[in-house]
Design a protein around this motif. Structure first.
Motif, mmCIF file in Angstrom:
data_model
loop_
_atom_site.group_PDB
_atom_site.id
_atom_site.type_symbol
_atom_site.label_atom_id
_atom_site.label_comp_id
_atom_site.label_asym_id
_atom_site.label_seq_id
_atom_site.Cartn_x
_atom_site.Cartn_y
_atom_site.Cartn_z
ATOM 1 N N SER A 154 -6.085 30.554 7.428
ATOM 2 C CA SER A 154 -5.060 30.106 8.365
ATOM 3 C C SER A 154 -5.222 30.787 9.709
ATOM 4 O O SER A 154 -5.944 31.783 9.852
ATOM 5 N N ASP A 155 -4.519 30.259 10.715
ATOM 6 C CA ASP A 155 -4.607 30.826 12.062
ATOM 7 C C ASP A 155 -4.176 32.289 12.073
ATOM 8 O O ASP A 155 -3.277 32.699 11.341
ATOM 9 N N ILE A 156 -4.823 33.057 12.943
ATOM 10 C CA ILE A 156 -4.443 34.448 13.157
ATOM 11 C C ILE A 156 -3.263 34.456 14.116
ATOM 12 O O ILE A 156 -3.331 33.930 15.225
ATOM 13 N N ARG A 157 -2.148 35.044 13.677
ATOM 14 C CA ARG A 157 -0.893 35.018 14.429
ATOM 15 C C ARG A 157 -0.835 36.203 15.381
ATOM 16 O O ARG A 157 -1.010 37.347 14.980
ATOM 17 N N VAL A 158 -0.574 35.926 16.653
ATOM 18 C CA VAL A 158 -0.676 36.940 17.707
ATOM 19 C C VAL A 158 0.654 37.136 18.424
ATOM 20 O O VAL A 158 1.333 36.164 18.779
ATOM 21 N N LEU A 159 1.007 38.396 18.644
ATOM 22 C CA LEU A 159 2.154 38.772 19.472
ATOM 23 C C LEU A 159 1.611 39.341 20.768
ATOM 24 O O LEU A 159 0.818 40.285 20.755
ATOM 25 N N VAL A 160 2.019 38.773 21.892
ATOM 26 C CA VAL A 160 1.564 39.237 23.212
ATOM 27 C C VAL A 160 2.659 40.109 23.828
ATOM 28 O O VAL A 160 3.811 39.684 23.936
ATOM 29 N N VAL B 144 -0.305 32.065 19.229
ATOM 30 C CA VAL B 144 0.702 33.002 19.732
ATOM 31 C C VAL B 144 2.035 32.677 19.070
ATOM 32 O O VAL B 144 2.521 31.550 19.162
ATOM 33 N N VAL B 145 2.621 33.686 18.415
ATOM 34 C CA VAL B 145 3.894 33.455 17.730
ATOM 35 C C VAL B 145 5.082 33.946 18.548
ATOM 36 O O VAL B 145 6.215 33.504 18.331
ATOM 37 N N SER B 146 4.830 34.854 19.514
ATOM 38 C CA SER B 146 5.928 35.340 20.350
ATOM 39 C C SER B 146 5.366 36.168 21.501
ATOM 40 O O SER B 146 4.198 36.590 21.483
ATOM 41 N N VAL B 147 6.231 36.403 22.486
ATOM 42 C CA VAL B 147 5.887 37.242 23.642
ATOM 43 C C VAL B 147 7.013 38.258 23.827
ATOM 44 O O VAL B 147 8.191 37.912 23.714
ATOM 45 N N ALA B 148 6.637 39.509 24.095
ATOM 46 C CA ALA B 148 7.632 40.559 24.337
ATOM 47 C C ALA B 148 7.304 41.252 25.645
ATOM 48 O O ALA B 148 6.135 41.349 26.036
ATOM 49 N N SER C 29 -1.238 34.671 27.033
ATOM 50 C CA SER C 29 -0.892 33.752 25.944
ATOM 51 C C SER C 29 -1.725 32.482 26.040
ATOM 52 O O SER C 29 -2.166 31.925 25.017
ATOM 53 N N GLY C 30 -1.947 32.015 27.268
ATOM 54 C CA GLY C 30 -2.783 30.833 27.466
ATOM 55 C C GLY C 30 -4.216 31.078 27.055
ATOM 56 O O GLY C 30 -4.862 30.203 26.458
ATOM 57 N N TYR C 31 -4.727 32.272 27.365
ATOM 58 C CA TYR C 31 -6.081 32.634 26.939
ATOM 59 C C TYR C 31 -6.185 32.565 25.420
ATOM 60 O O TYR C 31 -7.137 31.993 24.861
ATOM 61 N N PRO D 163 -8.094 44.031 35.268
ATOM 62 C CA PRO D 163 -8.006 42.608 34.911
ATOM 63 C C PRO D 163 -9.240 42.181 34.140
ATOM 64 O O PRO D 163 -10.331 42.712 34.356
ATOM 65 N N PHE D 164 -9.082 41.217 33.269
ATOM 66 C CA PHE D 164 -10.214 40.722 32.497
ATOM 67 C C PHE D 164 -10.190 39.196 32.508
ATOM 68 O O PHE D 164 -9.179 38.577 32.819
ATOM 69 N N THR D 165 -11.317 38.617 32.164
ATOM 70 C CA THR D 165 -11.445 37.160 32.165
ATOM 71 C C THR D 165 -11.061 36.598 30.800
ATOM 72 O O THR D 165 -10.978 37.321 29.800
ATOM 73 N N ALA D 166 -10.862 35.297 30.775
ATOM 74 C CA ALA D 166 -10.586 34.616 29.507
ATOM 75 C C ALA D 166 -11.757 34.799 28.552
ATOM 76 O O ALA D 166 -11.571 34.971 27.342
ATOM 77 N N ALA D 167 -12.977 34.791 29.099
ATOM 78 C CA ALA D 167 -14.175 34.959 28.267
ATOM 79 C C ALA D 167 -14.204 36.329 27.607
ATOM 80 O O ALA D 167 -14.603 36.463 26.450
ATOM 81 N N ALA D 168 -13.777 37.363 28.343
ATOM 82 C CA ALA D 168 -13.776 38.722 27.787
ATOM 83 C C ALA D 168 -12.798 38.824 26.623
ATOM 84 O O ALA D 168 -13.111 39.414 25.581
ATOM 85 N N LEU D 169 -11.610 38.241 26.785
ATOM 86 C CA LEU D 169 -10.628 38.278 25.700
ATOM 87 C C LEU D 169 -11.106 37.430 24.518
ATOM 88 O O LEU D 169 -10.961 37.831 23.365
ATOM 89 N N THR D 170 -11.678 36.286 24.813
ATOM 90 C CA THR D 170 -12.200 35.429 23.754
ATOM 91 C C THR D 170 -13.236 36.162 22.920
ATOM 92 O O THR D 170 -13.240 36.088 21.688
ATOM 93 N N ASP D 171 -14.109 36.913 23.584
ATOM 94 C CA ASP D 171 -15.145 37.672 22.887
ATOM 95 C C ASP D 171 -14.519 38.685 21.935
ATOM 96 O O ASP D 171 -14.926 38.801 20.780
ATOM 97 N N ARG D 172 -13.482 39.425 22.389
ATOM 98 C CA ARG D 172 -12.816 40.421 21.534
ATOM 99 C C ARG D 172 -12.094 39.752 20.367
ATOM 100 O O ARG D 172 -12.111 40.265 19.248
ATOM 101 N N LEU D 173 -11.463 38.626 20.636
ATOM 102 C CA LEU D 173 -10.752 37.929 19.568
ATOM 103 C C LEU D 173 -11.724 37.401 18.517
ATOM 104 O O LEU D 173 -11.446 37.470 17.307
ATOM 105 N N GLN D 174 -12.851 36.888 18.957
ATOM 106 C CA GLN D 174 -13.840 36.382 18.009
ATOM 107 C C GLN D 174 -14.437 37.513 17.183
ATOM 108 O O GLN D 174 -14.720 37.345 15.993
ATOM 109 N N GLN D 175 -14.637 38.681 17.818
ATOM 110 C CA GLN D 175 -15.107 39.850 17.072
ATOM 111 C C GLN D 175 -14.098 40.216 15.983
ATOM 112 O O GLN D 175 -14.459 40.526 14.853
#
Length: 220
Positions: free
Chosen positions: A2-8, A31-35, A20-22, A103-115
């Motif tokens: 199932s999807d990995i649930r993320v709190l930002v 994304v399940v919530s933002v705080a 959250s958009g990234y 600041p980081f790019t969407a690609a940088a965050l995507t790389d960490r999330l995929q790892q």
């Protein structure tokens, strides 16, 4: 899976929306919530039980590092403009799975999330008990001090090493070439390098006639 649930978690409303958009654009994440404060982050984490928290350090009511210490049963990826070594070290000691400097790019965050997703998949595939090889792959195998010969690729070397590890038995250069899709001559060079680096060993197998066949076995 199932999807990995993320709190930002970020004090800046616009930055939190961007992050959250990234996350939403990465397959397998939701994304399940933002705080926007430490207290809200702890409350949301307790109520929603996300898999991963994207946690800023500079929050209005407390440091994200303090939030990190109070979070239990959830993985945390730190996101902060703080780049001083003591802060990074404290985040590591607190159990953060990664640290991304703003600041980081969407690609940088995507790389960490995929790892992160890949690590979760590996853990699931291992089963109830891990071997040392399994742990080495999760945490990263110790780097060899033997320099790689000119003309060899680190990525291809890892492919050959992974094939030898996964085989669970000794392989010849020909068998390894068939499993990797590489040429026998190329595979032989990588296997010889792994032997020199102490990560593999070769043993001659004598047949009924002709030259002995070299068999390679993973040592780790």
């Amino acid at each position: 899976m199932s999807d990995i649930r993320v709190l930002v978690v970020d004090d800046d409303f616009m930055v939190a929306r961007i992050h959250s958009g990234y996350v939403a654009r990465v397959p397998g994440f939701r994304v399940v919530s933002v705080a926007h404060s430490g207290a809200d982050a702890l409350t949301a984490a307790a109520e929603l039980r996300p898999d991963l928290v994207l946690l800023d350090i500079y929050l209005p009511d407390m440091s994200g590092l303090e939030v990190l210490k109070q979070l239990h049963g959830v993985d945390v990826l730190m996101i902060s403009a703080a780049r001083d070594v003591p802060t990074v070290r404290e985040a590591m000691r607190g159990g953060a799975v990664n640290y991304l400097i703003k600041p980081f790019t969407a690609a940088a965050l995507t790389d960490r999330l995929q790892q992160y997703a890949d690590t979760r998949r590996r853990l699931t595939a291992i089963g109830p008990e891990a071997r040392q090889d399994d742990v080495d792959r999760l945490f990263g195998s110790p780097k060899t001090s033997v320099p790689m010969p000119k003309g060899l690729s680190a990525a291809t070397c890892e492919l050959v090493a992974e094939t030898l590890r996964e085989a669970g038995r000794d392989l010849s250069a020909t068998e390894t070439a068939e499993l990797t899709g590489l040429s026998r001559v190329s595979v032989r060079r990588y296997l010889e390098y792994l032997c020199v680096a102490g990560q593999a060993e070769f043993r001659p197998r004598y047949g009924t006639a002709g030259r002995p066949e070299h068999r390679y076995r993973w040592l780790g």
